[in-house]
Design an enzyme around this catalytic site. Structure first.
Site, short mmCIF file in Angstrom:
data_model
loop_
_atom_site.label_atom_id
_atom_site.label_comp_id
_atom_site.label_asym_id
_atom_site.label_seq_id
_atom_site.Cartn_x
_atom_site.Cartn_y
_atom_site.Cartn_z
N HIS A 121 2.42 -0.61 -0.76
CA HIS A 121 3.61 -0.48 -1.60
C HIS A 121 4.77 -1.15 -0.88
O HIS A 121 4.78 -1.26 0.34
CB HIS A 121 3.88 1.02 -1.80
CG HIS A 121 4.95 1.37 -2.78
ND1 HIS A 121 6.30 1.27 -2.47
CD2 HIS A 121 4.89 1.85 -4.05
CE1 HIS A 121 7.02 1.67 -3.50
NE2 HIS A 121 6.19 2.02 -4.48
N ASP A 199 0.52 6.10 5.14
CA ASP A 199 1.22 6.40 3.90
C ASP A 199 0.27 7.23 3.03
O ASP A 199 -0.73 6.72 2.52
CB ASP A 199 1.60 5.09 3.21
CG ASP A 199 2.15 5.27 1.80
OD1 ASP A 199 2.20 6.41 1.30
OD2 ASP A 199 2.53 4.25 1.19
N GLN A 202 -0.30 8.67 -2.15
CA GLN A 202 -1.30 8.76 -3.21
C GLN A 202 -2.56 9.53 -2.80
O GLN A 202 -3.48 9.67 -3.61
CB GLN A 202 -1.69 7.35 -3.68
CG GLN A 202 -0.55 6.54 -4.23
CD GLN A 202 0.02 7.11 -5.51
OE1 GLN A 202 -0.66 7.82 -6.25
NE2 GLN A 202 1.28 6.79 -5.81
N LYS A 225 4.93 13.59 -6.37
CA LYS A 225 3.63 13.12 -6.85
C LYS A 225 2.57 14.22 -6.77
O LYS A 225 1.44 14.02 -7.21
CB LYS A 225 3.19 11.90 -6.05
CG LYS A 225 4.12 10.70 -6.18
CD LYS A 225 3.64 9.54 -5.35
CE LYS A 225 4.67 8.42 -5.26
NZ LYS A 225 4.93 7.76 -6.54
N CYS A 364 5.46 -2.01 -7.77
CA CYS A 364 6.03 -2.17 -6.43
C CYS A 364 4.99 -2.66 -5.42
O CYS A 364 4.99 -2.27 -4.25
CB CYS A 364 6.67 -0.87 -5.94
SG CYS A 364 8.09 -0.35 -6.91
#
Length: 406
Positions: A121, A199, A202, A225, A364
């Protein structure tokens, strides 16, 4: 017992209509909807506890502090951090990554190297580019193949004594590809002393996270999220590393002593939590963890994987559908285009008229789109409350888009 209707009953927003049609919400990789239990906790903070934390001796401040620190401990357990003070509240993944890139400035010099991947991202690209501008370091990028799978032989080639940071996502937001994080970390540890940043924006909503087993140095994710309010997030960092590195923001809460002659900094986690935090949001993030644990992380993962498998099967039965990352290990996302339709937003607008919310565009992740030589994709992304019937409606909407745009 996994009862999808009981789960859906906990999300009041799913009862609404969009353009006269029942809402089919398939934009969960952008943000998830919030269960009533989370909204109740958030509302109770502002109607019953509203006070600043850590600073007050009065009852409301003490109660608010207790609730926010309880939330921190819930998150510690959720990601299996060794200590609760390794859990830093942030505004989200983007702030967490920027924080890390900033505090590592003093650790890099000219011609040092930072490794990221093609699947990142923008928030895991730009902060490292800015760090390179500040220090003269260089960025190296692990490429992908036509299935979107990372080519890890390049990681082995890149790793050296110059490598100071390796930062990759656990799951691609654009394609849903699950990266082999354990293998990436093992290869990095074997060949360099680099800081390892993961990261987890997700991945945290979809499957179990164990930062100690993973052995990353930093792990970041967003609350919004994973069924929590917007403006919430977490930075996990190993104690020794966080204690050694400098603060990010200066102000209240992060000081031990302050005078015009100089300032000393508070211990963890407060060293990295300057100013008034998002107290209500942080408490509600703990409530979102409660929701996930009640539902069962394995139940969530099993259901979402079944949705993905069903969605891919149904979409591929249609003529002229291209799914990106089709052959890769994925979770929670199907990203596709229609043959002959150059603008993904045209498909998204047709679906919206049918009450179906998807995301279109580059998500993104412009380097991914450039790799596939496309402007963007249609992305349907799943959460625990989605159903197979909603996927049938998505497929019906795609068929309508094909008729109108083909």
């Amino acid at each position: 017992m996994f009862d999808i209707q009981e789960i859906r009953s906990q999300f009041t927003i799913l009862n609404r209509e969009v353009n006269g049609k029942p809402l089919v919400y398939l934009d969960n990789a952008a943000t998830s909807q919030k269960p009533d239990s989370v909204l109740k906790i958030w509302n109770e903070y502002y109607t019953e506890l509203n006070a600043n934390v850590h600073r007050g001796i009065h009852t409301l401040s003490q109660l608010a502090t207790e609730e926010m620190e309880l939330s921190r401990r819930k998150i510690q357990k959720f990601i299996n951090a060794k200590h609760d003070f390794e859990v830093i509240f942030t505004k989200g993944t983007t702030e967490g990554l920027n924080l890390i890139a900033y505090i590592l400035t003093q650790k890099l010099k000219k011609d040092d190297e930072i490794i990221i991947s093609y699947l990142e991202h923008h928030s895991n690209i730009v902060p490292w580019q800015l760090l390179c501008e500040r220090t003269g370091a260089k960025l190296r990028v692990i490429p992908i193949d036509q299935n979107g799978i990372l080519q890890l032989n390049y990681l082995d080639e890149f790793l050296s004594e110059k490598t100071k940071v390796v930062s990759v996502n656990q799951v691609s937001n654009a394609l849903g590809i699950v990266n082999p994080i354990e293998e990436i970390i093992a290869r990095t540890r074997k060949n360099s002393d680099a800081y390892i940043v993961i990261d987890g924006a997700q991945s945290a909503p979809h499957f179990e996270i164990d930062v100690q087993k993973m052995d990353c140095d930093f792990f970041v994710f967003s609350g919004h999220k994973m069924y929590a309010p917007m403006g919430t997030g977490i930075l996990y960092g190993k104690q020794a590393i966080l204690e050694e590195l400098p603060p990010f923001h200066g102000g209240g809460e992060m000081i031990a002593t302050c005078s015009f002659d100089g300032t000393t900094y508070a211990g963890l986690p407060f060293k990295y939590e300057a100013g008034t935090p998002n107290v209500g949001g942080n408490i509600a993030l703990g409530a979102a963890v409660d929701f996930i644990e009640r539902t069962g992380r394995q139940n969530i993962q099993n259901h979402e994987n079944a949705l993905l498998e069903y969605a891919q099967k149904k979409l591929l039965e249609l003529y002229g559908i291209k799914i990106y990352g089709e052959k890769a290990k994925r979770t929670g996302v199907v990203s596709f285009n229609l043959e002959g339709v150059g603008i993904s937003s045209d498909v998204g607008m047709i679906l919206d008229k049918m009450g179906i919310a998807v995301r279109t565009g580059h998500h993104c992740t412009q380097p991914i789109m450039d790799f596939f030589n496309i402007a963007g994709t249609v992305r349907a992304s799943f959460a625990v409350y989605n159903t197979f019937e909603e996927i049938d409606k998505l497929v019906e909407g795609v068929q309508k888009a094909q008729r109108m745009l083909g």
